[in-house]
Design a protein around this motif. Structure first.
Motif, PDB file in Angstrom:
ATOM      1  N   LEU A  47       0.840  23.488  -7.349  1.00  0.00           N
ATOM      2  CA  LEU A  47       1.315  21.935  -7.805  1.00  0.00           C
ATOM      3  C   LEU A  47      -0.049  20.650  -7.490  1.00  0.00           C
ATOM      4  O   LEU A  47      -1.123  21.178  -7.973  1.00  0.00           O
ATOM      5  N   THR A  48       0.544  19.932  -8.622  1.00  0.00           N
ATOM      6  CA  THR A  48       0.181  18.756  -9.394  1.00  0.00           C
ATOM      7  C   THR A  48      -0.981  18.265  -8.006  1.00  0.00           C
ATOM      8  O   THR A  48      -0.500  17.887  -7.394  1.00  0.00           O
ATOM      9  N   ASN A 109      -2.609  24.061 -12.972  1.00  0.00           N
ATOM     10  CA  ASN A 109      -1.971  22.356 -12.605  1.00  0.00           C
ATOM     11  C   ASN A 109      -3.622  22.163 -12.072  1.00  0.00           C
ATOM     12  O   ASN A 109      -3.274  20.660 -11.458  1.00  0.00           O
ATOM     13  N   CYS A 110      -4.732  22.774 -12.170  1.00  0.00           N
ATOM     14  CA  CYS A 110      -5.623  22.805 -11.326  1.00  0.00           C
ATOM     15  C   CYS A 110      -6.241  20.812 -12.223  1.00  0.00           C
ATOM     16  O   CYS A 110      -5.485  20.440 -13.294  1.00  0.00           O
ATOM     17  N   MET A 111      -7.350  20.651 -11.528  1.00  0.00           N
ATOM     18  CA  MET A 111      -8.413  19.157 -11.886  1.00  0.00           C
ATOM     19  C   MET A 111      -9.255  20.123 -12.989  1.00  0.00           C
ATOM     20  O   MET A 111      -9.638  21.222 -12.996  1.00  0.00           O
ATOM     21  N   ASP A 112      -9.884  19.115 -13.181  1.00  0.00           N
ATOM     22  CA  ASP A 112     -10.858  19.082 -14.330  1.00  0.00           C
ATOM     23  C   ASP A 112     -11.809  19.895 -13.714  1.00  0.00           C
ATOM     24  O   ASP A 112     -12.748  19.272 -12.526  1.00  0.00           O
ATOM     25  N   GLU A 135      -4.730  16.384 -16.045  1.00  0.00           N
ATOM     26  CA  GLU A 135      -5.611  15.747 -16.138  1.00  0.00           C
ATOM     27  C   GLU A 135      -6.125  15.151 -17.762  1.00  0.00           C
ATOM     28  O   GLU A 135      -6.280  14.439 -17.670  1.00  0.00           O
ATOM     29  N   ARG A 136      -6.944  16.797 -18.167  1.00  0.00           N
ATOM     30  CA  ARG A 136      -6.586  16.299 -19.661  1.00  0.00           C
ATOM     31  C   ARG A 136      -5.821  15.708 -20.686  1.00  0.00           C
ATOM     32  O   ARG A 136      -5.907  15.177 -21.719  1.00  0.00           O
ATOM     33  N   SER A 137      -4.853  16.492 -20.256  1.00  0.00           N
ATOM     34  CA  SER A 137      -3.463  16.621 -21.659  1.00  0.00           C
ATOM     35  C   SER A 137      -2.599  14.925 -21.105  1.00  0.00           C
ATOM     36  O   SER A 137      -1.808  14.855 -21.560  1.00  0.00           O
ATOM     37  N   LYS A 141       2.981  21.482 -16.230  1.00  0.00           N
ATOM     38  CA  LYS A 141       2.642  22.922 -17.213  1.00  0.00           C
ATOM     39  C   LYS A 141       3.239  23.503 -18.155  1.00  0.00           C
ATOM     40  O   LYS A 141       2.805  23.694 -18.995  1.00  0.00           O
ATOM     41  N   ASP A 142       4.970  22.555 -18.000  1.00  0.00           N
ATOM     42  CA  ASP A 142       5.473  23.791 -19.574  1.00  0.00           C
ATOM     43  C   ASP A 142       5.214  22.344 -20.201  1.00  0.00           C
ATOM     44  O   ASP A 142       5.217  22.849 -21.380  1.00  0.00           O
ATOM     45  N   GLY A 143       4.867  21.366 -20.396  1.00  0.00           N
ATOM     46  CA  GLY A 143       4.018  20.649 -21.468  1.00  0.00           C
ATOM     47  C   GLY A 143       3.076  21.035 -21.731  1.00  0.00           C
ATOM     48  O   GLY A 143       2.896  21.227 -23.485  1.00  0.00           O
ATOM     49  N   ASN A 144       2.459  21.583 -21.351  1.00  0.00           N
ATOM     50  CA  ASN A 144       0.633  22.594 -21.571  1.00  0.00           C
ATOM     51  C   ASN A 144       1.245  23.587 -22.315  1.00  0.00           C
ATOM     52  O   ASN A 144       0.029  24.395 -22.774  1.00  0.00           O
ATOM     53  N   ILE A 145       2.171  24.271 -21.608  1.00  0.00           N
ATOM     54  CA  ILE A 145       2.341  25.362 -22.731  1.00  0.00           C
ATOM     55  C   ILE A 145       3.021  25.834 -24.095  1.00  0.00           C
ATOM     56  O   ILE A 145       1.990  26.123 -24.827  1.00  0.00           O
TER      57      ILE A 145
END
Length: 209
Positions: A47-48, A109-112, A135-137, A141-145
């Protein structure tokens, strides 16, 4: 043919619940006067922070829920880089073997600091070409993939995870999903390409794709 592998972290590469539970118990007790258990913490895997805050601190306003969740996420990283978590059987050896044939990445979905703690504690920095987190991007998750795939010019990646949310994210990103059923979650059969009962199956599974 698969040209790269993207991994979820919790429930896929390690189980860090026992290592992070004391930090979450401290935050929950100090801030809200509530007690959290091992099972509570397993319920938030993937989870976020906003979703975690709503789950653990439902009586607080959304902004306060987020603040508390972010405090918990940050405090769990304190010491985690030294203590690490429990790696699933065969993870270090399998990752090192895979890294000789495929670029490996982590999307969580973790934090920095959390992925960095995993890599440092278990000395796996040299296995991974890239990683990303919200947190960085600023992306889910789909967007980060998609971001990691585009950034590394990947043509045929797969995503390995352990929850329905992982499967949904991979589908939204247009990436085949491999279900790590030894982890924390369940996934509908129609939503995964391969069912992994053991991380050590991964090289032979990839050879057949």
């Amino acid at each position: 043919m698969v040209d790269s592998i993207l991994f979820d972290l919790d429930g896929t590469l390690w189980n860090a619940v026992s290592s992070t539970l004391p930090a979450w118990q401290r935050v929950a007790q100090e801030e809200a006067g509530i007690s959290l258990t091992y099972d509570d913490l397993t319920s938030i895997m993937g989870l976020t922070p906003a979703e975690i805050g709503a789950r653990f601190f439902p009586s607080f306003p959304p902004a306060e829920q987020l603040r508390l969740a972010m405090r918990g996420c940050r405090e769990e990283c304190i010491g985690l880089a030294e203590t690490g978590g429990i790696l699933y059987p065969g993870v270090p050896e399998t990752l090192r073997a895979l890294s000789r044939s495929y670029p490996l990445m982590i999307v969580s979905n973790c934090m920095d600091g959390y992925i960095q703690a995993f890599l440092k504690a278990h000395r796996l920095e040299d296995c991974f070409a890239d990683y990303e987190y919200p947190e960085r991007s600023g992306l889910l998750k789909d967007g980060n993939i998609r971001l990691v795939a585009e950034r590394n010019r990947l043509s045929h990646p797969v995503y390995v995870g352990d929850t329905q949310k992982d499967a949904d994210s991979a589908k939204a990103a247009g990436v085949p999903f491999l279900f790590a059923s030894y982890g924390f979650g369940d996934v509908r059969e129609e939503d995964y390409l391969v069912h992994l009962q053991d991380f050590r199956q991964l090289p032979s599974v990839l050879a057949g794709l």
